[in-house]
Design an enzyme around this catalytic site. Sequence first.
Site, PDB file in Angstrom:
ATOM      1  CE1 TYR A 136      -4.621  -4.820   4.092  1.00 47.68           C
ATOM      2  CE2 TYR A 136      -3.661  -2.377   4.271  1.00 47.68           C
ATOM      3  CZ  TYR A 136      -4.418  -4.003   3.551  1.00 47.68           C
ATOM      4  OH  TYR A 136      -4.304  -4.490   1.932  1.00 47.68           O
TER       5      TYR A 136
ATOM      6  CB  SER B 122      -5.604  -8.870   1.527  1.00 48.34           C
ATOM      7  OG  SER B 122      -5.109  -8.460   0.362  1.00 48.34           O
TER       8      SER B 122
ATOM      9  CG  ASP C 127      -8.298 -13.231  -3.984  1.00 45.44           C
ATOM     10  OD1 ASP C 127      -8.242 -12.435  -5.038  1.00 45.44           O
ATOM     11  OD2 ASP C 127      -7.955 -13.847  -2.689  1.00 45.44           O
TER      12      ASP C 127
ATOM     13  CG  HIS D  38      -9.006  -9.991  -1.601  1.00 45.90           C
ATOM     14  ND1 HIS D  38      -7.681 -10.937  -1.860  1.00 45.90           N
ATOM     15  CD2 HIS D  38      -8.446  -9.173  -1.476  1.00 45.90           C
ATOM     16  CE1 HIS D  38      -6.840 -10.188  -0.917  1.00 45.90           C
ATOM     17  NE2 HIS D  38      -6.966  -8.985  -0.922  1.00 45.90           N
TER      18      HIS D  38
END
Length: 711
Positions: free
Chosen positions: A484, A564, A647, A684
């Site tokens: 991430y 994301s 989203d 999302h």
Amino acid sequence: MVGLIRGFILCAFFVSVAGIALAGDKAGAPLQAPPKAKQEPVVEMMHGHKIVDEYRWLENADDPATQQFTRDQLAYMHALLDKQPQREAIHKRLSELLTIGSLGAPQPAGKLYFYTRREGTQNQPILYVREGVNGSDRTLVDVNKLAADGTVALDWWHASHSGKYVVYGTSPGGSEISMLHVIETASGKLLPDMIDRARAASVVWFKDDSGFYYTKYPRPGEVEKGQELYNRHVFVHKLGTDPDGSKDELIFGQGRDPQEWPQISGSDDGRWLVITAEQGWAKSELHLMDTSNGKIMPVAVGKESLYSGEAFKGELFILTNEGSPRFRVYKVAAEKPERENWKEIIPQSDAVIKSAQVVGGKLFILYEKDATSRLHIFDLDGKHLSEIKLPALGTIEDIGGDWESKEAFIGFQSYTSPDTVFRYDLASGKTSEWGRVKSDIDSDNYQVRQVFYPSKDGTKIPMFIVAKKGLRLDGKNPTILTGYGGFNISRTPTFFDWANIWLEHGGVLADANLRGGSEYGEEWHRAGMLEKKQNVFDDYIAAAEYLIAQKYTSKDHLAIYGRSNGGLLTGAALTQRPELFRAVVCGVPLLDMLRYQRFQIAKLWIPEYGSAEDPKQFDWLYAYSPYHHVKPKTLYPATFFFASAGDTRVDPLHAKKMTALMQAEAANGPDRPILLRIEPKAGHGAGKPVSKKIDEWTDIFTFLFWQLNVK
């Protein structure tokens, strides 16, 4: 940031869509070519650079041409994936794995306990109430009954002090834009109070349960168009008055930065309201409101540090990284909260303090050491009392308990173990298992390693590697590398239900703790944000190189996955080192970093990334923006983009534009395809129904098994 708070497919698309002859896709026939997207170049000068965008038209989701593009891409994806021989078996196993349930840590309120649980094929968790810790459960809120396809989600909930009422939020289609409801616990009757725009609401009930403080967003028309996505303010609501909240008194936020994100908590006696005003992910302010007179006092303002607080017995306990990047705890009298009166009670250590919570008159301090949870108990003066031992390297997801509790509930999980809740008895100091999610996964079959590898600049980066015991390091193991690296969020051992199909087939899961997260405090975060964002991509690429060098895998057996901000991560790795990977799965991603801040709630992320409207920050963003680094006639890894039409965080335009560009420019053929999957009636990811998750992961793993030749 909090909040920084799951199917239908049109069958006709599978029969025939413009330019795609599915009937020709028989055994021995050539694979289809991707649909061709029209090119309509938009040329602009940005800070001395000529920027050409041939697919700007795909930013308009309402354009019939954009909708046709999405349908064509879905048909192309299914034309390639539906015929893969393992698809049916993959779907069957994922239907078992993704129906492994979930279990939340109970929150006591009066004599009652509230918690969420999801079982089997239920699309959404159910909120239960229990009288007595070992009593029987009663369903209080079941959103599965609100939509046959499971697309209404329970976003959040907060019980009142006595447990008489629960306020909760629901939203349809993954939008996360909650409608606030109030339910009476005893009768299950809904009160007339319904307040919209209560996204990821922070709520503090009055001591007498007669009302609450809460956060909400403005309705369209109340502010300038676009600003209804921001301007989150604190209001006060009294039950039985103004049911839609339109006349509720505004308490905090007016005239402040529209991108600010206020969070609130209350004191045991109801006198104090603690307001944390988050300004991005590296800075916040702390304010304290005396509810007896409405006066708001600044506690910590104007500094480049993070603050949060909890009020108990007239004292304010402050968690901050001011002068201590791994955080420390102060306390101060609530009536005199000035900085000169603060007293440090828990100093900074070699572990990061993630939260400080008062439970049963004790301070529960959640630490993170080398990306795994540790839980210690202190008295209110900072004296260490004990450590609660955890069963394995894992993550504490939640701690349930309040000021008067005689017990605490600890939600725990790890890579190979789903949710388990432990009960800690404060009087005896004993820990027992309160509940766990059942599954057919035998964690004894797997091994979790933690390694440390050097990044490009020599920084040591931790990484977890999960695989079957007895793994052979022969360079041939199919491997998924994920990560991430942003927004002060740690990657800690988490139960990925979907990952078990990979592990069962001899696959390796590697999870890298990249800079930009919070694994080692604020310094680690700042080393991966703004002008230093390239460090995150270097860390990720170095992880791939380590896995190859140590013969866990090879470039022909290596896939990367992220969503994301992790989608931006995989997009950057894809464009910077395309030869290093065989396959890429890039979900709900940010990819056009020159325009990202123009859409949805993305202005909130400017403190983390910067904005191309600023000349200096433009240089940072342009240097790595994946959409602007696709090179013609380059052979890229097979790539699977996925996003969702609903989203409200990351606009699916990023995935659409990147797909069109790569399909036009890359040297890839349909045996190494660029695919796009846009999910309708989803957002999302929060609140996505299990049925949609099964369909989505079936497509992803069909793609990965095919591309990495997993049998």
